[in-house]
Design a protein around this motif. Structure first.
Motif, PDB file in Angstrom:
ATOM      1  N   LEU A   1      37.448  34.243  34.289  1.00  0.00           N
ATOM      2  CA  LEU A   1      36.582  34.736  33.218  1.00  0.00           C
ATOM      3  C   LEU A   1      35.126  34.397  33.487  1.00  0.00           C
ATOM      4  CD1 LEU A   1      38.664  33.992  29.998  1.00  0.00           C
ATOM      5  CD2 LEU A   1      37.917  36.223  30.808  1.00  0.00           C
ATOM      6  N   SER A   2      34.874  33.183  33.980  1.00  0.00           N
ATOM      7  CA  SER A   2      33.503  32.784  34.292  1.00  0.00           C
ATOM      8  C   SER A   2      32.899  33.709  35.339  1.00  0.00           C
ATOM      9  CB  SER A   2      33.472  31.338  34.791  1.00  0.00           C
ATOM     10  OG  SER A   2      33.858  30.436  33.779  1.00  0.00           O
ATOM     11  N   GLU A   3      33.681  34.027  36.371  1.00  0.00           N
ATOM     12  CA  GLU A   3      33.179  34.898  37.424  1.00  0.00           C
ATOM     13  C   GLU A   3      32.906  36.307  36.903  1.00  0.00           C
ATOM     14  OE1 GLU A   3      36.060  34.694  40.517  1.00  0.00           O
ATOM     15  OE2 GLU A   3      35.566  32.623  41.073  1.00  0.00           O
ATOM     16  N   LEU A   4      33.790  36.828  36.048  1.00  0.00           N
ATOM     17  CA  LEU A   4      33.603  38.178  35.522  1.00  0.00           C
ATOM     18  C   LEU A   4      32.402  38.243  34.582  1.00  0.00           C
ATOM     19  CD1 LEU A   4      37.312  39.212  34.843  1.00  0.00           C
ATOM     20  CD2 LEU A   4      35.817  40.024  36.679  1.00  0.00           C
ATOM     21  N   VAL A   5      32.228  37.211  33.752  1.00  0.00           N
ATOM     22  CA  VAL A   5      31.073  37.182  32.848  1.00  0.00           C
ATOM     23  C   VAL A   5      29.781  37.056  33.644  1.00  0.00           C
ATOM     24  CG1 VAL A   5      29.918  35.821  31.066  1.00  0.00           C
ATOM     25  CG2 VAL A   5      32.361  36.322  30.866  1.00  0.00           C
ATOM     26  N   GLU A   6      29.779  36.206  34.646  1.00  0.00           N
ATOM     27  CA  GLU A   6      28.593  36.049  35.483  1.00  0.00           C
ATOM     28  C   GLU A   6      28.285  37.348  36.221  1.00  0.00           C
ATOM     29  OE1 GLU A   6      25.297  34.530  37.356  1.00  0.00           O
ATOM     30  OE2 GLU A   6      26.442  33.724  35.676  1.00  0.00           O
ATOM     31  N   SER A   7      29.331  38.020  36.685  1.00  0.00           N
ATOM     32  CA  SER A   7      29.144  39.297  37.376  1.00  0.00           C
ATOM     33  C   SER A   7      28.511  40.332  36.456  1.00  0.00           C
ATOM     34  CB  SER A   7      30.488  39.809  37.902  1.00  0.00           C
ATOM     35  OG  SER A   7      30.359  41.085  38.465  1.00  0.00           O
TER      36      SER A   7
ATOM     37  N   ALA B   1      49.926  44.076  40.175  1.00  0.00           N
ATOM     38  CA  ALA B   1      49.278  44.709  39.024  1.00  0.00           C
ATOM     39  C   ALA B   1      47.849  45.104  39.360  1.00  0.00           C
ATOM     40  CB  ALA B   1      49.304  43.772  37.822  1.00  0.00           C
ATOM     41  N   ALA B   2      47.162  44.280  40.148  1.00  0.00           N
ATOM     42  CA  ALA B   2      45.797  44.613  40.559  1.00  0.00           C
ATOM     43  C   ALA B   2      45.784  45.847  41.456  1.00  0.00           C
ATOM     44  CB  ALA B   2      45.165  43.427  41.283  1.00  0.00           C
ATOM     45  N   ASP B   3      46.731  45.912  42.394  1.00  0.00           N
ATOM     46  CA  ASP B   3      46.789  47.043  43.318  1.00  0.00           C
ATOM     47  C   ASP B   3      47.123  48.344  42.605  1.00  0.00           C
ATOM     48  OD1 ASP B   3      46.266  45.260  45.351  1.00  0.00           O
ATOM     49  OD2 ASP B   3      48.350  45.089  45.991  1.00  0.00           O
ATOM     50  N   ALA B   4      47.802  48.253  41.460  1.00  0.00           N
ATOM     51  CA  ALA B   4      48.224  49.454  40.739  1.00  0.00           C
ATOM     52  C   ALA B   4      47.159  49.991  39.798  1.00  0.00           C
ATOM     53  CB  ALA B   4      49.501  49.159  39.946  1.00  0.00           C
ATOM     54  N   LEU B   5      46.045  49.291  39.653  1.00  0.00           N
ATOM     55  CA  LEU B   5      45.002  49.749  38.744  1.00  0.00           C
ATOM     56  C   LEU B   5      44.420  51.075  39.220  1.00  0.00           C
ATOM     57  CD1 LEU B   5      43.154  46.371  38.148  1.00  0.00           C
ATOM     58  CD2 LEU B   5      44.337  47.709  36.402  1.00  0.00           C
ATOM     59  N   PRO B   6      44.120  51.995  38.281  1.00  0.00           N
ATOM     60  CA  PRO B   6      43.447  53.238  38.680  1.00  0.00           C
ATOM     61  C   PRO B   6      42.127  52.916  39.362  1.00  0.00           C
ATOM     62  CG  PRO B   6      44.219  53.355  36.403  1.00  0.00           C
ATOM     63  CD  PRO B   6      44.373  51.934  36.846  1.00  0.00           C
ATOM     64  N   GLY B   7      41.763  53.709  40.363  1.00  0.00           N
ATOM     65  CA  GLY B   7      40.547  53.434  41.125  1.00  0.00           C
ATOM     66  C   GLY B   7      39.318  53.345  40.235  1.00  0.00           C
ATOM     67  N   SER B   8      38.584  52.248  40.350  1.00  0.00           N
ATOM     68  CA  SER B   8      37.359  52.053  39.567  1.00  0.00           C
ATOM     69  C   SER B   8      36.531  50.981  40.263  1.00  0.00           C
ATOM     70  CB  SER B   8      37.685  51.633  38.126  1.00  0.00           C
ATOM     71  OG  SER B   8      38.046  50.271  38.083  1.00  0.00           O
ATOM     72  N   PRO B   9      35.236  50.950  39.964  1.00  0.00           N
ATOM     73  CA  PRO B   9      34.370  49.940  40.593  1.00  0.00           C
ATOM     74  C   PRO B   9      34.407  48.590  39.894  1.00  0.00           C
ATOM     75  CG  PRO B   9      33.061  51.378  39.193  1.00  0.00           C
ATOM     76  CD  PRO B   9      34.481  51.904  39.136  1.00  0.00           C
ATOM     77  N   LEU B  10      35.297  48.413  38.919  1.00  0.00           N
ATOM     78  CA  LEU B  10      35.313  47.175  38.156  1.00  0.00           C
ATOM     79  C   LEU B  10      35.729  45.988  39.015  1.00  0.00           C
ATOM     80  CD1 LEU B  10      37.019  48.256  34.815  1.00  0.00           C
ATOM     81  CD2 LEU B  10      34.609  47.764  35.175  1.00  0.00           C
ATOM     82  N   PRO B  11      35.115  44.821  38.809  1.00  0.00           N
ATOM     83  CA  PRO B  11      35.596  43.610  39.483  1.00  0.00           C
ATOM     84  C   PRO B  11      36.945  43.193  38.915  1.00  0.00           C
ATOM     85  CG  PRO B  11      33.852  43.061  37.913  1.00  0.00           C
ATOM     86  CD  PRO B  11      33.927  44.559  37.973  1.00  0.00           C
ATOM     87  N   VAL B  12      37.844  42.735  39.791  1.00  0.00           N
ATOM     88  CA  VAL B  12      39.201  42.361  39.399  1.00  0.00           C
ATOM     89  C   VAL B  12      39.481  40.947  39.898  1.00  0.00           C
ATOM     90  CG1 VAL B  12      41.664  42.897  39.580  1.00  0.00           C
ATOM     91  CG2 VAL B  12      39.976  44.760  39.533  1.00  0.00           C
ATOM     92  N   ARG B  13      40.108  40.133  39.054  1.00  0.00           N
ATOM     93  CA  ARG B  13      40.546  38.801  39.439  1.00  0.00           C
ATOM     94  C   ARG B  13      42.042  38.687  39.139  1.00  0.00           C
ATOM     95  NH1 ARG B  13      36.283  39.443  41.060  1.00  0.00           N
ATOM     96  NH2 ARG B  13      34.458  38.067  41.088  1.00  0.00           N
TER      97      ARG B  13
END
Length: 379
Positions: free
Chosen positions: A365-371, A155-167
Protein backbone atom coordinates in the motif's frame (compact mmCIF):
# COMPACT_ATOMS: atom_id res chain seq x y z
CA UNK A 1 10.19 6.68 2.11
CA UNK A 2 7.85 3.98 3.40
CA UNK A 3 7.16 5.94 6.59
CA UNK A 4 6.29 9.04 4.58
CA UNK A 5 3.99 7.10 2.27
CA UNK A 6 2.42 5.35 5.27
CA UNK A 7 1.62 8.74 6.77
CA UNK A 8 0.07 9.81 3.48
CA UNK A 9 -2.29 6.80 3.57
CA UNK A 10 -4.01 8.31 6.62
CA UNK A 11 -7.27 6.68 7.68
CA UNK A 12 -8.23 3.79 5.42
CA UNK A 13 -11.64 2.62 4.27
CA UNK A 14 -12.10 -1.00 3.09
CA UNK A 15 -15.24 -1.54 1.03
CA UNK A 16 -16.82 -4.94 0.38
CA UNK A 17 -19.63 -4.80 -2.18
CA UNK A 18 -21.23 -8.26 -2.16
CA UNK A 19 -22.05 -10.64 0.71
CA UNK A 20 -20.62 -14.07 -0.11
CA UNK A 21 -18.23 -16.70 1.23
CA UNK A 22 -15.32 -16.07 -1.15
CA UNK A 23 -11.68 -15.56 -0.29
CA UNK A 24 -11.96 -11.77 -0.37
CA UNK A 25 -14.72 -11.78 2.24
CA UNK A 26 -12.90 -14.31 4.45
CA UNK A 27 -9.77 -12.13 4.22
CA UNK A 28 -11.62 -9.00 5.35
CA UNK A 29 -10.76 -9.28 9.08
CA UNK A 30 -7.07 -9.92 8.30
CA UNK A 31 -6.95 -6.92 5.96
CA UNK A 32 -8.52 -4.69 8.60
CA UNK A 33 -6.33 -5.91 11.45
CA UNK A 34 -3.17 -5.55 9.34
CA UNK A 35 -4.06 -1.86 8.96
CA UNK A 36 -5.10 -1.09 12.55
CA UNK A 37 -2.50 1.68 12.76
CA UNK A 38 -4.62 3.47 10.16
CA UNK A 39 -7.88 3.22 12.17
CA UNK A 40 -9.70 1.38 9.36
CA UNK A 41 -13.38 1.71 8.53
CA UNK A 42 -15.00 -1.35 6.93
CA UNK A 43 -18.06 -0.82 4.71
CA UNK A 44 -20.16 -3.92 4.06
CA UNK A 45 -23.53 -4.65 2.44
CA UNK A 46 -26.74 -4.65 4.44
CA UNK A 47 -27.54 -8.25 5.27
CA UNK A 48 -23.89 -9.33 5.28
CA UNK A 49 -22.76 -11.57 8.09
CA UNK A 50 -21.52 -9.78 11.20
CA UNK A 51 -18.13 -11.38 11.57
CA UNK A 52 -17.07 -11.55 15.20
CA UNK A 53 -13.49 -11.00 14.02
CA UNK A 54 -14.46 -7.40 13.13
CA UNK A 55 -15.71 -6.55 16.60
CA UNK A 56 -12.86 -4.08 17.21
CA UNK A 57 -13.19 -2.33 13.84
CA UNK A 58 -15.58 0.44 12.80
CA UNK A 59 -18.15 -1.17 10.46
CA UNK A 60 -20.68 0.70 8.31
CA UNK A 61 -23.55 -1.12 6.57
CA UNK A 62 -24.79 0.18 3.20
CA UNK A 63 -27.13 -1.07 0.49
CA UNK A 64 -25.23 -2.11 -2.63
CA UNK A 65 -26.81 -2.84 -6.03
CA UNK A 66 -27.24 -6.48 -7.04
CA UNK A 67 -25.35 -6.57 -10.30
CA UNK A 68 -26.44 -8.92 -13.11
CA UNK A 69 -24.52 -11.94 -14.39
CA UNK A 70 -21.24 -11.25 -12.66
CA UNK A 71 -20.87 -7.79 -14.24
CA UNK A 72 -20.79 -9.12 -17.80
CA UNK A 73 -23.83 -7.31 -19.23
CA UNK A 74 -23.55 -3.55 -19.75
CA UNK A 75 -27.22 -2.98 -20.65
CA UNK A 76 -28.75 -4.07 -17.33
CA UNK A 77 -25.90 -2.36 -15.49
CA UNK A 78 -26.69 0.97 -17.14
CA UNK A 79 -30.33 0.62 -16.03
CA UNK A 80 -29.01 0.32 -12.47
CA UNK A 81 -27.22 3.67 -12.67
CA UNK A 82 -29.58 5.42 -10.19
CA UNK A 83 -28.89 2.69 -7.58
CA UNK A 84 -25.14 2.92 -8.22
CA UNK A 85 -25.15 6.70 -7.80
CA UNK A 86 -27.21 6.46 -4.61
CA UNK A 87 -24.65 4.04 -3.13
CA UNK A 88 -21.82 6.27 -4.37
CA UNK A 89 -23.34 9.25 -2.57
CA UNK A 90 -23.56 7.34 0.71
CA UNK A 91 -19.96 6.15 0.30
CA UNK A 92 -18.85 9.73 -0.34
CA UNK A 93 -20.58 10.84 2.86
CA UNK A 94 -18.70 8.09 4.77
CA UNK A 95 -15.41 9.20 3.24
CA UNK A 96 -16.00 12.79 4.40
CA UNK A 97 -17.41 11.82 7.80
CA UNK A 98 -14.43 9.64 8.71
CA UNK A 99 -11.86 11.80 6.90
CA UNK A 100 -10.68 8.89 4.81
CA UNK A 101 -7.38 9.34 2.96
CA UNK A 102 -7.11 5.94 1.18
CA UNK A 103 -9.81 3.55 -0.06
CA UNK A 104 -9.47 -0.18 -0.77
CA UNK A 105 -12.10 -1.81 -2.99
CA UNK A 106 -12.16 -5.42 -1.80
CA UNK A 107 -14.08 -6.67 -4.86
CA UNK A 108 -15.21 -5.52 -8.27
CA UNK A 109 -18.75 -4.89 -6.98
CA UNK A 110 -17.46 -2.11 -4.74
CA UNK A 111 -15.33 -0.49 -7.46
CA UNK A 112 -18.40 0.55 -9.48
CA UNK A 113 -19.90 2.95 -6.87
CA UNK A 114 -16.47 3.90 -5.50
CA UNK A 115 -15.34 5.46 -8.78
CA UNK A 116 -17.94 8.26 -8.62
CA UNK A 117 -17.71 8.34 -4.81
CA UNK A 118 -14.00 9.23 -4.88
CA UNK A 119 -14.07 11.39 -8.03
CA UNK A 120 -12.40 14.76 -7.46
CA UNK A 121 -11.32 13.98 -3.89
CA UNK A 122 -7.70 13.28 -4.75
CA UNK A 123 -7.49 10.13 -2.61
CA UNK A 124 -5.98 6.81 -3.76
CA UNK A 125 -8.42 4.05 -4.73
CA UNK A 126 -6.75 0.62 -4.55
CA UNK A 127 -8.41 -2.44 -6.08
CA UNK A 128 -7.82 -5.75 -4.27
CA UNK A 129 -7.89 -8.57 -6.86
CA UNK A 130 -9.08 -11.84 -5.30
CA UNK A 131 -10.06 -13.45 -8.61
CA UNK A 132 -8.42 -14.92 -11.72
CA UNK A 133 -11.59 -14.48 -13.76
CA UNK A 134 -12.38 -10.78 -14.04
CA UNK A 135 -14.81 -9.91 -16.87
CA UNK A 136 -13.57 -7.77 -19.79
CA UNK A 137 -15.64 -4.86 -18.46
CA UNK A 138 -13.21 -4.69 -15.53
CA UNK A 139 -10.54 -3.16 -17.77
CA UNK A 140 -12.62 -0.01 -18.22
CA UNK A 141 -13.29 0.22 -14.50
CA UNK A 142 -9.86 -0.52 -13.12
CA UNK A 143 -8.03 1.96 -15.32
CA UNK A 144 -9.41 4.73 -13.09
CA UNK A 145 -8.04 3.16 -9.91
CA UNK A 146 -4.70 4.13 -8.39
CA UNK A 147 -3.24 0.62 -8.31
CA UNK A 148 -3.95 -3.05 -7.67
CA UNK A 149 -3.07 -5.52 -4.95
CA UNK A 150 -3.36 -9.13 -6.18
CA UNK A 151 -3.74 -12.13 -3.86
CA UNK A 152 -1.37 -14.22 -6.00
CA UNK A 153 0.86 -13.90 -9.03
CA UNK A 154 -1.77 -15.81 -10.95
CA UNK A 155 -4.39 -13.19 -10.05
CA UNK A 156 -1.98 -10.44 -11.11
CA UNK A 157 -1.29 -12.14 -14.45
CA UNK A 158 -5.03 -12.45 -15.11
CA UNK A 159 -5.73 -8.73 -14.75
CA UNK A 160 -7.01 -7.01 -17.92
CA UNK A 161 -4.20 -5.10 -19.60
CA UNK A 162 -3.73 -1.67 -18.00
CA UNK A 163 -0.89 0.64 -17.01
CA UNK A 164 -1.78 0.39 -13.32
CA UNK A 165 0.96 -0.57 -10.85
CA UNK A 166 0.34 -4.01 -9.33
CA UNK A 167 1.71 -5.53 -6.11
CA UNK A 168 1.31 -9.21 -5.17
CA UNK A 169 0.45 -9.92 -1.53
CA UNK A 170 -0.38 -13.57 -0.90
CA UNK A 171 -3.40 -14.25 1.28
CA UNK A 172 -2.97 -15.45 4.83
CA UNK A 173 -4.74 -17.56 7.44
CA UNK A 174 -5.01 -16.95 11.17
CA UNK A 175 -4.63 -20.47 12.57
CA UNK A 176 -3.39 -20.73 16.17
CA UNK A 177 -0.37 -23.03 16.24
CA UNK A 178 -1.85 -24.93 19.18
CA UNK A 179 -5.08 -25.78 17.35
CA UNK A 180 -3.80 -28.91 15.65
CA UNK A 181 -0.73 -31.08 15.23
CA UNK A 182 -1.99 -32.90 12.14
CA UNK A 183 -3.64 -35.77 13.99
CA UNK A 184 -7.35 -36.24 13.34
CA UNK A 185 -9.45 -35.46 16.40
CA UNK A 186 -12.45 -37.51 15.19
CA UNK A 187 -11.64 -40.99 16.45
CA UNK A 188 -14.30 -42.63 14.22
CA UNK A 189 -11.94 -45.02 12.44
CA UNK A 190 -12.21 -43.29 9.03
CA UNK A 191 -9.59 -41.58 6.86
CA UNK A 192 -11.35 -38.32 6.00
CA UNK A 193 -10.60 -36.14 3.01
CA UNK A 194 -12.23 -32.71 3.22
CA UNK A 195 -13.16 -29.80 0.96
CA UNK A 196 -14.22 -26.40 2.35
CA UNK A 197 -15.58 -23.57 0.23
CA UNK A 198 -18.23 -22.57 -2.27
CA UNK A 199 -20.07 -25.19 -4.29
CA UNK A 200 -20.07 -24.22 -7.95
CA UNK A 201 -18.97 -25.63 -11.31
CA UNK A 202 -15.48 -24.11 -11.06
CA UNK A 203 -14.73 -26.03 -7.87
CA UNK A 204 -14.93 -29.24 -9.92
CA UNK A 205 -16.57 -31.30 -7.17
CA UNK A 206 -18.31 -33.63 -9.63
CA UNK A 207 -14.90 -34.74 -10.93
CA UNK A 208 -13.59 -35.09 -7.36
CA UNK A 209 -16.56 -37.33 -6.45
CA UNK A 210 -16.04 -39.50 -9.54
CA UNK A 211 -12.29 -39.78 -8.88
CA UNK A 212 -12.96 -40.66 -5.24
CA UNK A 213 -15.31 -43.45 -6.35
CA UNK A 214 -12.70 -44.80 -8.79
CA UNK A 215 -9.89 -45.05 -6.22
CA UNK A 216 -11.80 -46.34 -3.19
CA UNK A 217 -10.34 -49.87 -3.57
CA UNK A 218 -6.84 -48.35 -3.58
CA UNK A 219 -7.24 -45.94 -0.65
CA UNK A 220 -9.44 -48.00 1.68
CA UNK A 221 -7.72 -49.87 4.50
CA UNK A 222 -9.22 -52.87 6.34
CA UNK A 223 -9.37 -50.88 9.58
CA UNK A 224 -9.75 -47.38 8.07
CA UNK A 225 -12.21 -46.68 5.26
CA UNK A 226 -11.89 -43.51 3.21
CA UNK A 227 -14.57 -40.81 3.57
CA UNK A 228 -15.05 -37.55 1.67
CA UNK A 229 -16.62 -34.59 3.49
CA UNK A 230 -17.84 -31.47 1.67
CA UNK A 231 -18.21 -28.32 3.78
CA UNK A 232 -19.82 -25.56 1.78
CA UNK A 233 -22.83 -23.86 0.25
CA UNK A 234 -23.97 -23.08 -3.26
CA UNK A 235 -26.89 -22.84 -5.65
CA UNK A 236 -29.66 -25.33 -4.87
CA UNK A 237 -29.51 -26.96 -8.32
CA UNK A 238 -25.74 -27.47 -8.18
CA UNK A 239 -25.96 -29.08 -4.76
CA UNK A 240 -28.84 -31.28 -5.89
CA UNK A 241 -26.91 -32.41 -8.98
CA UNK A 242 -23.98 -33.48 -6.79
CA UNK A 243 -26.28 -35.31 -4.38
CA UNK A 244 -27.85 -37.15 -7.30
CA UNK A 245 -24.40 -38.13 -8.57
CA UNK A 246 -23.47 -39.48 -5.13
CA UNK A 247 -26.67 -41.54 -4.95
CA UNK A 248 -26.11 -42.95 -8.43
CA UNK A 249 -22.61 -44.04 -7.40
CA UNK A 250 -24.01 -45.63 -4.21
CA UNK A 251 -21.71 -43.51 -2.02
CA UNK A 252 -24.15 -41.82 0.34
CA UNK A 253 -22.44 -43.51 3.31
CA UNK A 254 -18.97 -42.49 2.14
CA UNK A 255 -19.55 -38.84 1.13
CA UNK A 256 -20.88 -36.53 3.81
CA UNK A 257 -22.37 -33.05 3.44
CA UNK A 258 -21.70 -30.43 6.10
CA UNK A 259 -23.42 -27.02 6.22
CA UNK A 260 -21.14 -24.04 5.73
CA UNK A 261 -19.86 -22.25 8.82
CA UNK A 262 -17.97 -18.97 9.16
CA UNK A 263 -15.65 -20.83 11.54
CA UNK A 264 -14.43 -23.84 9.53
CA UNK A 265 -11.13 -24.46 11.35
CA UNK A 266 -12.50 -26.90 13.97
CA UNK A 267 -14.03 -28.93 11.14
CA UNK A 268 -10.81 -28.92 9.09
CA UNK A 269 -8.89 -29.95 12.21
CA UNK A 270 -10.96 -33.15 12.23
CA UNK A 271 -9.94 -34.12 8.71
CA UNK A 272 -6.94 -36.23 7.73
CA UNK A 273 -6.32 -34.40 4.43
CA UNK A 274 -7.59 -31.30 2.60
CA UNK A 275 -8.30 -31.04 -1.14
CA UNK A 276 -9.04 -28.23 -3.60
CA UNK A 277 -9.47 -29.37 -7.21
CA UNK A 278 -10.71 -26.24 -8.97
CA UNK A 279 -10.51 -25.56 -12.70
CA UNK A 280 -9.25 -22.07 -11.80
CA UNK A 281 -8.34 -20.75 -8.35
CA UNK A 282 -6.82 -17.39 -7.50
CA UNK A 283 -5.30 -18.69 -4.25
CA UNK A 284 -6.82 -21.42 -2.05
CA UNK A 285 -7.31 -20.43 1.59
CA UNK A 286 -8.48 -23.87 2.68
CA UNK A 287 -5.14 -25.32 1.55
CA UNK A 288 -3.01 -23.08 3.76
CA UNK A 289 -5.45 -23.61 6.63
CA UNK A 290 -5.00 -27.34 6.15
CA UNK A 291 -1.22 -26.98 6.01
CA UNK A 292 -1.16 -24.90 9.19
CA UNK A 293 -3.20 -27.61 10.88
CA UNK A 294 -0.60 -30.17 9.83
CA UNK A 295 -2.71 -31.89 7.18
CA UNK A 296 -1.42 -33.22 3.86
CA UNK A 297 -3.06 -31.19 1.09
CA UNK A 298 -3.87 -31.76 -2.56
CA UNK A 299 -4.62 -29.24 -5.30
CA UNK A 300 -4.55 -28.80 -9.07
CA UNK A 301 -1.94 -27.07 -11.21
CA UNK A 302 -4.28 -24.17 -11.77
CA UNK A 303 -4.19 -20.49 -10.84
CA UNK A 304 -2.49 -19.67 -7.56
CA UNK A 305 -2.51 -23.21 -6.14
CA UNK A 306 1.07 -24.01 -7.29
CA UNK A 307 2.17 -20.88 -5.40
CA UNK A 308 1.09 -22.71 -2.22
CA UNK A 309 2.07 -26.31 -2.95
CA UNK A 310 5.50 -27.57 -3.95
CA UNK A 311 4.53 -30.93 -5.45
CA UNK A 312 5.82 -33.87 -3.45
CA UNK A 313 7.42 -31.58 -0.85
CA UNK A 314 4.66 -29.58 0.84
CA UNK A 315 1.64 -31.24 -0.77
CA UNK A 316 0.32 -33.02 -3.86
CA UNK A 317 -0.51 -31.38 -7.20
CA UNK A 318 -2.77 -33.12 -9.71
CA UNK A 319 -1.56 -32.70 -13.29
CA UNK A 320 -4.98 -31.35 -14.29
CA UNK A 321 -8.58 -31.14 -12.98
CA UNK A 322 -9.53 -34.20 -15.07
CA UNK A 323 -10.94 -37.24 -13.26
CA UNK A 324 -8.01 -39.47 -14.23
CA UNK A 325 -5.41 -37.03 -12.87
CA UNK A 326 -7.40 -36.43 -9.69
CA UNK A 327 -7.56 -40.18 -9.13
CA UNK A 328 -3.78 -40.49 -9.40
CA UNK A 329 -3.31 -37.57 -7.01
CA UNK A 330 -5.73 -39.04 -4.46
CA UNK A 331 -3.71 -42.26 -4.35
CA UNK A 332 -0.55 -40.20 -3.83
CA UNK A 333 -2.31 -38.23 -1.10
CA UNK A 334 -3.23 -41.44 0.71
CA UNK A 335 0.43 -42.48 0.66
CA UNK A 336 1.74 -39.07 1.79
CA UNK A 337 4.39 -39.35 4.50
CA UNK A 338 4.17 -37.26 7.69
CA UNK A 339 7.25 -35.29 6.64
CA UNK A 340 5.26 -33.74 3.78
CA UNK A 341 2.61 -32.43 6.16
CA UNK A 342 5.27 -31.09 8.53
CA UNK A 343 7.03 -29.25 5.70
CA UNK A 344 3.74 -27.84 4.48
CA UNK A 345 2.99 -26.57 7.97
CA UNK A 346 6.43 -25.00 8.35
CA UNK A 347 6.19 -23.21 5.02
CA UNK A 348 2.63 -22.04 5.57
CA UNK A 349 3.41 -20.42 8.93
CA UNK A 350 6.52 -18.81 7.44
CA UNK A 351 4.89 -17.44 4.28
CA UNK A 352 1.19 -17.00 5.05
CA UNK A 353 0.95 -15.95 8.70
CA UNK A 354 -0.96 -12.77 9.66
CA UNK A 355 2.34 -11.17 10.68
CA UNK A 356 4.00 -11.83 7.31
CA UNK A 357 0.82 -10.75 5.55
CA UNK A 358 0.57 -7.48 7.48
CA UNK A 359 4.14 -6.50 6.64
CA UNK A 360 3.65 -7.24 2.94
CA UNK A 361 0.27 -5.48 2.75
CA UNK A 362 1.51 -2.29 4.41
CA UNK A 363 4.59 -2.24 2.18
CA UNK A 364 2.47 -2.74 -0.96
CA UNK A 365 0.00 0.00 0.00
CA UNK A 366 2.83 2.40 0.82
CA UNK A 367 4.41 1.79 -2.57
CA UNK A 368 1.11 2.26 -4.44
CA UNK A 369 0.28 5.47 -2.55
CA UNK A 370 3.77 6.83 -3.13
CA UNK A 371 3.50 5.90 -6.81
CA UNK A 372 0.21 7.78 -7.13
CA UNK A 373 1.66 10.84 -5.43
CA UNK A 374 4.70 10.82 -7.71
CA UNK A 375 2.47 10.52 -10.77
CA UNK A 376 0.32 13.43 -9.58
CA UNK A 377 3.41 15.64 -9.18
CA UNK A 378 4.54 15.09 -12.78
CA UNK A 379 4.23 18.27 -14.88
Amino acid sequence: MMGEASALMGRIMIVDGKPMTGGGQRMLPLIAHALMDHDPVVVRPDGGDDQAALHDVMVEKLTFPSYPEELRCWGPMLRMLPQVLATAWRLRLCIRRYRIRTVIANDLYSVIPLLPATAGLGIPLIFYAHSCDLPPAAARLLVRCTGVIACSQSAADALPGSPLPVRVVHNAADVPSALGDGASVRGDGAWVIGYAGRIDANKNLAALIEAFACVLPAIDRPDELAVLEILGSGAVQQVQDLRTQIDQLGLRARIRWLPWTDHPLPVIAGWDAVVLVSHLESFGLCLIEGQMLGKPVMGTRRGGIPEIIDDGVSGILAASPAVEDLAVALVRLRAAVPAMAREGRRRAYHRFSPTAYGLQLRQALSELVESSRSAAELP
